[in-house]
Design a protein around this motif. Structure first.
Motif, PDB file in Angstrom:
ATOM      1  N   GLY A  61       1.117  14.991  22.728  1.00  0.00           N
ATOM      2  CA  GLY A  61       1.747  15.954  23.619  1.00  0.00           C
ATOM      3  C   GLY A  61       2.829  15.354  24.480  1.00  0.00           C
ATOM      4  N   LYS A  62       2.937  14.035  24.500  1.00  0.00           N
ATOM      5  CA  LYS A  62       3.989  13.350  25.240  1.00  0.00           C
ATOM      6  C   LYS A  62       5.007  12.747  24.283  1.00  0.00           C
ATOM      7  N   TYR A  63       4.524  11.937  23.336  1.00  0.00           N
ATOM      8  CA  TYR A  63       5.393  11.280  22.366  1.00  0.00           C
ATOM      9  C   TYR A  63       5.001  11.657  20.947  1.00  0.00           C
ATOM     10  N   ARG A  64       5.998  11.958  20.126  1.00  0.00           N
ATOM     11  CA  ARG A  64       5.744  12.223  18.716  1.00  0.00           C
ATOM     12  C   ARG A  64       5.226  10.967  18.037  1.00  0.00           C
ATOM     13  N   TRP A  65       4.462  11.187  16.979  1.00  0.00           N
ATOM     14  CA  TRP A  65       3.922  10.068  16.217  1.00  0.00           C
ATOM     15  C   TRP A  65       3.971  10.437  14.747  1.00  0.00           C
ATOM     16  N   SER A  66       4.541   9.559  13.939  1.00  0.00           N
ATOM     17  CA  SER A  66       4.677   9.823  12.518  1.00  0.00           C
ATOM     18  C   SER A  66       4.847   8.498  11.796  1.00  0.00           C
ATOM     19  N   VAL A  67       4.090   8.293  10.715  1.00  0.00           N
ATOM     20  CA  VAL A  67       4.191   7.078   9.906  1.00  0.00           C
ATOM     21  C   VAL A  67       4.131   7.486   8.445  1.00  0.00           C
ATOM     22  N   THR A  68       5.100   7.055   7.659  1.00  0.00           N
ATOM     23  CA  THR A  68       5.070   7.357   6.227  1.00  0.00           C
ATOM     24  C   THR A  68       3.931   6.583   5.564  1.00  0.00           C
ATOM     25  N   PRO A  69       3.342   7.132   4.492  1.00  0.00           N
ATOM     26  CA  PRO A  69       2.331   6.370   3.764  1.00  0.00           C
ATOM     27  C   PRO A  69       2.841   5.005   3.304  1.00  0.00           C
ATOM     28  N   TYR A  70       4.110   4.950   2.894  1.00  0.00           N
ATOM     29  CA  TYR A  70       4.662   3.652   2.477  1.00  0.00           C
ATOM     30  C   TYR A  70       4.551   2.633   3.604  1.00  0.00           C
ATOM     31  N   TYR A  71       5.019   3.000   4.805  1.00  0.00           N
ATOM     32  CA  TYR A  71       5.007   2.045   5.916  1.00  0.00           C
ATOM     33  C   TYR A  71       3.575   1.784   6.370  1.00  0.00           C
ATOM     34  N   ALA A  72       2.735   2.803   6.298  1.00  0.00           N
ATOM     35  CA  ALA A  72       1.320   2.610   6.642  1.00  0.00           C
ATOM     36  C   ALA A  72       0.662   1.605   5.708  1.00  0.00           C
ATOM     37  N   SER A  73       1.105   1.576   4.456  1.00  0.00           N
ATOM     38  CA  SER A  73       0.513   0.644   3.492  1.00  0.00           C
ATOM     39  C   SER A  73       0.839  -0.808   3.812  1.00  0.00           C
ATOM     40  N   LEU A  74       1.851  -1.040   4.658  1.00  0.00           N
ATOM     41  CA  LEU A  74       2.213  -2.406   5.048  1.00  0.00           C
ATOM     42  C   LEU A  74       1.400  -2.896   6.244  1.00  0.00           C
ATOM     43  N   MET A  75       0.662  -1.993   6.891  1.00  0.00           N
ATOM     44  CA  MET A  75      -0.116  -2.373   8.063  1.00  0.00           C
ATOM     45  C   MET A  75      -1.392  -3.092   7.645  1.00  0.00           C
ATOM     46  N   ASP A  76      -1.742  -4.148   8.366  1.00  0.00           N
ATOM     47  CA  ASP A  76      -3.029  -4.800   8.161  1.00  0.00           C
ATOM     48  C   ASP A  76      -4.104  -3.891   8.739  1.00  0.00           C
ATOM     49  N   PRO A  77      -5.043  -3.421   7.928  1.00  0.00           N
ATOM     50  CA  PRO A  77      -6.023  -2.447   8.426  1.00  0.00           C
ATOM     51  C   PRO A  77      -6.973  -3.009   9.474  1.00  0.00           C
ATOM     52  N   ASP A  78      -7.096  -4.344   9.540  1.00  0.00           N
ATOM     53  CA  ASP A  78      -8.071  -4.956  10.441  1.00  0.00           C
ATOM     54  C   ASP A  78      -7.459  -5.653  11.654  1.00  0.00           C
ATOM     55  N   ASP A  79      -6.134  -5.804  11.670  1.00  0.00           N
ATOM     56  CA  ASP A  79      -5.494  -6.601  12.717  1.00  0.00           C
ATOM     57  C   ASP A  79      -4.591  -5.728  13.570  1.00  0.00           C
ATOM     58  N   PRO A  80      -4.996  -5.406  14.797  1.00  0.00           N
ATOM     59  CA  PRO A  80      -4.152  -4.578  15.659  1.00  0.00           C
ATOM     60  C   PRO A  80      -2.871  -5.283  16.086  1.00  0.00           C
ATOM     61  N   ASP A  81      -2.809  -6.620  15.902  1.00  0.00           N
ATOM     62  CA  ASP A  81      -1.592  -7.352  16.220  1.00  0.00           C
ATOM     63  C   ASP A  81      -0.659  -7.469  15.029  1.00  0.00           C
ATOM     64  N   CYS A  82      -0.974  -6.820  13.935  1.00  0.00           N
ATOM     65  CA  CYS A  82      -0.078  -6.782  12.779  1.00  0.00           C
ATOM     66  C   CYS A  82       1.296  -6.301  13.246  1.00  0.00           C
ATOM     67  N   PRO A  83       2.382  -7.008  12.898  1.00  0.00           N
ATOM     68  CA  PRO A  83       3.712  -6.639  13.409  1.00  0.00           C
ATOM     69  C   PRO A  83       4.185  -5.270  12.957  1.00  0.00           C
ATOM     70  N   VAL A  84       3.741  -4.827  11.785  1.00  0.00           N
ATOM     71  CA  VAL A  84       4.090  -3.476  11.349  1.00  0.00           C
ATOM     72  C   VAL A  84       3.297  -2.454  12.143  1.00  0.00           C
ATOM     73  N   ARG A  85       2.042  -2.716  12.314  1.00  0.00           N
ATOM     74  CA  ARG A  85       1.160  -1.805  13.060  1.00  0.00           C
ATOM     75  C   ARG A  85       1.637  -1.654  14.504  1.00  0.00           C
ATOM     76  N   ARG A  86       2.061  -2.741  15.136  1.00  0.00           N
ATOM     77  CA  ARG A  86       2.519  -2.670  16.530  1.00  0.00           C
ATOM     78  C   ARG A  86       3.763  -1.801  16.664  1.00  0.00           C
TER      79      ARG A  86
END
Length: 397
Positions: free
Chosen positions: A62-87
């Motif tokens: 409700g404040k900021y939009r959020w959207s991630v393509t499946p392609y870019y989501a696939s580059l995120m490390d699922p277990d590491d919140p410090d993953c540079p793509v995830r951040r």
């Protein structure tokens, strides 16, 4: 297949993998746009969100939009919140914190706006903010108020308004020779709509160069289709600047997208943003710049992260920027070293630390290893009054 931690029902749902998706869908950029991650439930298909991430997703809704393509989501490390793509892609609590001096428009886009879309800041060039839309709403966007803030926009009128006023302004100012299409991301438009804009610009005799600022080669390289490249090639000279921030983003798909642009005569440059926790160390930046050169993308700018409302938690110190520039200069090919700049209402200010200092004896030069030498003023004069005329020895008549 990777597994998530058991949920409250004791079920362990599987994370989505690239191999789970048919090539016919994965290679279709429209499919990715339809299937973007926009809520916590969809995020759990790709990552195991931490409690902080879950809280941030909830509180930024409700404040900021959020959207991630499946392609870019696939580059995120699922277990590491410090993953540079995830951040770069997942909301963080820092977006809701107050920082001293933060503004929604520190670079002055709204101050220099002349029409609904045209921002005329420099003598011979303008930008056209043609959309608010992006495939991924990068958490560090310098135009976060325009693109990501649900209640924010730089537009005075609707995005859907006719482009006639904008094109007339450019045509009426023949000093404008260079137009950058940006937004949001211009490639969010379909080819036909984009061609209307590009052809309209090409019909203006004084417009020599058309540039497109797009992160699609990074966030959804499937968008860079042969049809798109063929269309753009009809309006040369066309340039494209993109936005790789970390080596992890340089994938085979991204490399193929860049190659397709280049084969259609469209040079590709890169504008990296210095981001805390993403690329703020010398080793990462060296790898990024050399990998960009490998795929034939020219490093252009290293932007110091702007003090933008909702973005300030990504800022580093200027000293960190100097450290990284010192770690690039001399250690990699010269044309692989970007220009370090800070964007302000005065424009882009070069921020690289000088490698010389002036003394009464002449210039003291410092190389990338920290070694110094003196260039005597009699050998390399510092002022024009010290330069001897051709064939005349200094001090002669």
């Amino acid at each position: 297949m990777s597994q998530m931690s058991p949920d409250t029902d004791g079920i362990t749902p599987a994370l989505t993998r690239r191999d789970d998706i048919p090539d016919s869908q994965w290679n279709d950029w429209h499919w990715h746009m339809r299937k973007r991650v926009t809520n916590l439930g969809k995020a759990r298909e790709w990552i195991r969100p931490t409690p902080d991430e879950e809280e941030a997703i909830e509180k930024t809704a409700g404040k900021y939009r959020w959207s991630v393509t499946p392609y870019y989501a696939s580059l995120m490390d699922p277990d590491d919140p410090d993953c540079p793509v995830r951040r770069q892609a997942v909301p963080a609590l820092g977006e809701l914190m107050d920082y001293s001096g933060a503004e929604v428009d520190p670079v002055g886009d709204m101050f220099y706006r002349r029409t609904n879309r045209v921002v005329h800041k420099y003598p011979d060039r303008v930008i056209m903010l043609i959309t608010e839309a992006c495939p991924v709403y990068c958490r560090h966007c310098t135009r976060k108020f325009h693109t990501t803030d649900v209640d924010g926009t730089y537009f005075e009128k609707s995005e859907g308004e006719d482009f006639g006023e904008d094109l007339r302004y450019i045509a009426d100012h023949p000093e404008i020779r260079d137009v950058l299409l940006t937004g949001g991301d211009p490639l969010s438009y379909r080819d036909g709509k984009l061609e209307e804009i590009v052809s309209g610009l090409r019909a203006i005799p004084s417009v020599e160069i058309i540039r497109i600022g797009s992160r699609f080669p990074v966030l959804l390289p499937q968008r860079i289709t042969p049809e798109l490249c063929e269309m753009l090639s009809r309006y040369h000279p066309v340039w494209l600047n993109t936005h790789f921030n970390h080596p992890k983003e340089i994938t085979p798909e991204a490399e193929r997208a860049v190659d397709r642009l280049l084969r259609h005569g469209i040079p590709v440059g890169n504008q990296t943003v210095l981001l805390r926790g993403v690329n703020d160390d010398v080793a990462t930046m060296r790898t990024l710049m050399t990998e960009l050169l490998r795929i034939r993308v020219r490093p252009y700018y290293l932007y110091h992260c702007d003090n933008v409302t909702g973005v300030s938690h990504f800022m580093t110190s200027v000293e960190k920027g100097w450290e990284i520039m010192d770690g690039l200069q001399g250690h990699i090919t010269g044309f692989g070293v970007p220009q370090y700049v800070l964007t302000t209402r005065l424009g882009k200010i070069p921020m690289s630390r000088p490698s010389y200092r002036q003394t009464p004896e002449g210039l003291v030069l410092r190389n990338y290893q920290g070694r110094e030498m003196l260039l005597d003023d009699s050998v390399y004069p510092l002022t024009e009054t010290r330069v001897p005329a051709p064939g005349q020895r200094e001090g002669g008549r």
